[in-house]
Every structure is written in structure tokens, then in C-alpha cells.
Design an enzyme around this catalytic site. Structure first.
Site, PDB file in Angstrom:
ATOM      1  N   PRO A 127       5.091   7.520   6.837  1.00 29.46           N
ATOM      2  CA  PRO A 127       5.758   8.413   5.881  1.00 29.46           C
ATOM      3  C   PRO A 127       6.616   7.685   4.853  1.00 29.46           C
ATOM      4  CG  PRO A 127       5.865   9.350   8.079  1.00 29.46           C
ATOM      5  CD  PRO A 127       5.276   7.980   8.231  1.00 29.46           C
ATOM      6  N   SER A 131       2.272   1.839   0.040  1.00 28.75           N
ATOM      7  CA  SER A 131       1.894   0.592  -0.629  1.00 28.75           C
ATOM      8  C   SER A 131       2.755  -0.586  -0.171  1.00 28.75           C
ATOM      9  CB  SER A 131       2.021   0.767  -2.146  1.00 28.75           C
ATOM     10  OG  SER A 131       1.136   1.774  -2.609  1.00 28.75           O
ATOM     11  N   GLU A 362      -5.710   2.242  -0.072  1.00 30.25           N
ATOM     12  CA  GLU A 362      -5.903   0.786  -0.045  1.00 30.25           C
ATOM     13  C   GLU A 362      -5.201   0.097  -1.219  1.00 30.25           C
ATOM     14  OE1 GLU A 362      -9.747  -0.757   1.042  1.00 30.25           O
ATOM     15  OE2 GLU A 362     -10.308   1.152   1.947  1.00 30.25           O
TER      16      GLU A 362
END
Length: 383
Positions: A127, A131, A362
Site C-alpha cells: 500500500p 515504484s 513494473e
């Protein structure tokens, strides 16, 4: 497809035929947001999951791991985004095990992944740590000769249905990236629970909670404190292939639109006769070609064993440009179709929902730009 050898083109043709005849009929059977196990099993049966890990003597060559992965993802995405996502998630979730697991851990999980009987997942995001992977807070507390995991993961693909999770947890407080360790955690582990999340993108994704989940030394992937390296090696391989996924979606959208504007008439002529439409399609095709060149270049750099910085930079460029271009292409294709493309069940309606997420997962586009800039300055300052 650009710059492919005869063997690679034959490989693409075989995969496209297999996807259309064997995978497409199995899509949509599990419902949106759920793991489609018959589809995953079919991928194993037909050798697609084996190809994720080096494959057999079939072409392309077995040392072309990144290029094969890109060709697989691009080709299957052009047939079914559901099938492509199922394939990619198997690879992303299990590659750290193959890469960094002990022989016993590899033998425990990888054969089932390759057969399609074991569903894998990559559990990195939390949470408060997306990144910024170095900010992970899921705790791995020592307990005799093992660890106990406490905390939460969110937006985890294939959760909570996966059979095995690659989990990244903090083993050393206040140590940033150096304090993160990777573990292989069984999906039925005591203390592990979760729930599905309902997102715009229709692939399976969920939340996981770890309440004292036990992981032993045999579950360790790599070294204690080496989890960040495990994650980055995995992402260096898979980021170009996210771009390949985007290529497949964009190509499908463009093909649908070329058919549409060739047959749809307005003001007494096909839409394609309007210069504004033709020029829009020319721009979209150019963006698609440029994206493909970047993706293939990144994959070939990885397979050629280029320096780590070059691999990281080219992977970030490929993911950034291809996902941003695909979003533009799909959006403009919807525009050229008009309202019909927004009807539930239209191929572009599905693509419109699918194409948004790759700009975030990603490593979001902003993160890719930071990576590229960092590598540029690193190269500039190297004697």
C-alpha cells in the site's frame, strides 16, 4: 514483424496459430478477475510455459530468452490479451524462483509452473511502496531457524488464487534496498489470506495479508538482503516484454481500424478516403514501428549479455515508449470507430481497458524516465 530471422518468423507463425486454435476458445471461461486454470494448463500442454524458461530445441535459439519472451507476448496479445496476461504472470511470478532458488526449491515449483498445474505470482507492491521498492514494509522477523512474515501486499496479479508467491520482505529495518529479502511462499501457507480486487483492467489481481506466515531457509531466493537484486534482474528481463505486450495490443487495434475505415462509409466514401483519417493511421503505424524497434533492440541487448547499465536503460526505454505509444494507438483507434468501440464486448473495448495498466505496473512511465536519466548521467560521468 521487423528485423526477424526466418526462424523467428516461423516461430511467430506457429505461436499465432496455436493461440488462435488452442487458447482463444478457452478464454472468458473463468470470468473477469479470476485465474483461468484451464487456459494456464493448455499453455503448459502446448509448451508455451516451457518456452518462458529456455524451451526446447525449437527456434528461436534457447539462449534468446528475452527475444523469445517478447515474441511470445506480442504474438499472443494480438490474439487474446487474457491468454497473454496468463502467460506473462506465470513467468513473472516464477522467474525469481528459477533464477535464485535452491535446487530443491526449483524442483518443488518450476515443473508445475511449466506444466500449467501451478499458478505463480510476483508479490512486490505494498500500500505504501509501489515504484519505491526500497520502501517495503512487509516484515520478515527471525524465529529460530526461520522467519515470520507480517504485513500486506496489494495489487498482486493472480492473488489470492496463486499456488506460489515470490514475496519480497524486509529482513533488516532501516536498510533501504539492502534490507529486502525474497522468499518463495506457498499459496496455502498458514497465516496467509487475501481477497480479489475489482480494477478497470480485467485480469486477476488481489490483496494479500501475512499474519505470521512461516518461511524457512529453504524458501529463501538468493541471499538474505539480496531481494532487491532478485527483483531488478527479473524486471530487466520482463520490462521489454511489457513493451511487447503493448505492441500486440496496438497491432490488433490498428488492424481492426484499418478494416473498419476501409468499409465504413461517410459522406459518400470510405472513411479511409478522408485525409485526416489516413494521416492519423500513418502516424499510428509509425509509432508502432518505432516502438517495435526499441523493444526488439532491448531484448537483443539482454540476450547478447550487454553491460548491465545498457540492459537497464534499453529495457526502460522500450517499456516507456511502447506502453505510451500503445495507449495512444488504442485510444485513437477507438476514436475512429466511434461509439461502437465502447460497447461491452467489442474487441477495442477490451483493449481500451487492458492497455492502461502497463503504463503503471513494473515501474510507472515516470519511473522509467528516471531510470533512463540516471543511466545517461552515469554513462556520461564514466571515464
Amino acid at each position: 514483424m521487423t528485423n526477424l530471422s526466418a526462424a523467428e518468423k516461423a516461430y511467430v507463425d506457429r505461436i499465432r496459430e496455436l493461440a488462435a486454435t488452442e487458447l482463444l476458445p478457452l478464454t472468458g471461461k473463468a470470468g473477469e478477475g479470476k485465474v483461468n486454470r484451464p487456459l494456464v494448463t493448455a499453455m503448459g500442454t502446448h509448451g508455451l510455459l516451457r518456452d518462458l524458461f529456455g524451451g526446447s530445441p525449437q527456434e528461436p535459439p534457447s539462449d534468446a530468452a528475452a527475444m523469445r519472451l517478447c515474441l511470445l507476448r506480442e504474438t499472443i496479445a494480438g490474439v487474446s490479451t487474457e491468454a497473454e496476461t496468463a502467460l506473462a504472470l506465470q513467468g513473472l511470478g516464477s522467474y525469481p524462483i528459477l533464477q535464485s532458488g535452491s535446487p530443491e526449491t526449483v524442483e518443488r515449483w518450476i515443473p508445475g509452473v511449466v506444466r500449467g498445474s501451478t499458478v505463480a505470482a510476483f508479490a512486490l507492491t505494498e500500500p505504501a511502496a509501489g515504484s519505491d521498492a526500497a520502501a517495503l514494509a512487509l516484515r520478515a522477523e527471525p524465529d529460530g531457524d526461520c522467519w515470520r512474515l507480517h504485513g500486506e501486499k496489494i495489487w498482486i496479479s493472480n492473488a489470492p488464487e496463486a499456488d506460489v508467491y515470490t514475496v519480497f520482505a524486509r529482513t533488516t529495518p532501516d536498510a533501504g534496498a539492502r534490507g529486502v529479502t525474497a522468499f518463495a511462499v506457498p499459496g496455502d501457507a498458514e497465516g496467509l489470506s487475501g481477497e480479489h480486487l475489482d480494477l478497470l483492467s480485467p485480469h486477476p489481481i488481489g490483496r494479500l495479508r501475512f499474519d505470521g506466515v512461516r518461511v524457512g531457509r529453504g524458501d529463501l531466493l538468493g541471499e538474505t538482503g539480496g531481494g532487491f537484486r532478485v527483483a531488478m534482474r527479473t524486471l530487466d528481463l520482463f520490462r521489454p516484454s511489457v513493451g511487447a505486450f503493448a505492441l500486440g495490443m496496438a497491432r490488433r487495434a490498428l488492424d481492426l481500424t484499418l478494416d473498419h475505415v476501409s468499409t465504413r462509409r461517410a459522406y459518400g466514401a470510405p472513411l479511409a478516403a478522408q485525409q485526416s483519417v489516413a494521416h492519423t493511421l500513418a502516424d499510428l503505424a509509425t509509432q508502432l514501428e518505432a516502438a517495435r524497434l526499441l523493444v526488439y533492440a532491448a531484448a537483443r541487448a539482454y540476450d547478447a549479455g550487454a553491460p548491465r547499465g545498457e540492459i537497464t536503460r534499453s529495457a526502460a526505454m522500450a517499456k516507456l515508449y511502447a506502453t505510451e505509444a500503445a495507449h495512444t494507438i488504442v485510444d485513437q483507434c477507438v476514436q475512429l470507430h466511434g461509439a461502437r468501440a465502447l460497447e461491452r464486448g467489442h474487441p477495442l473495448e477490451r483493449l481500451y481497458r487492458d492497455v492502461r495498466a502497463p503504463r503503471i505496473y513494473e515501474g510507472a512511465s515516470e519511473v522509467q524516465r528516471s531510470i533512463i536519466a540516471r543511466e545517461l548521467f552515469k554513462e556520461r560521468n564514466t571515464p
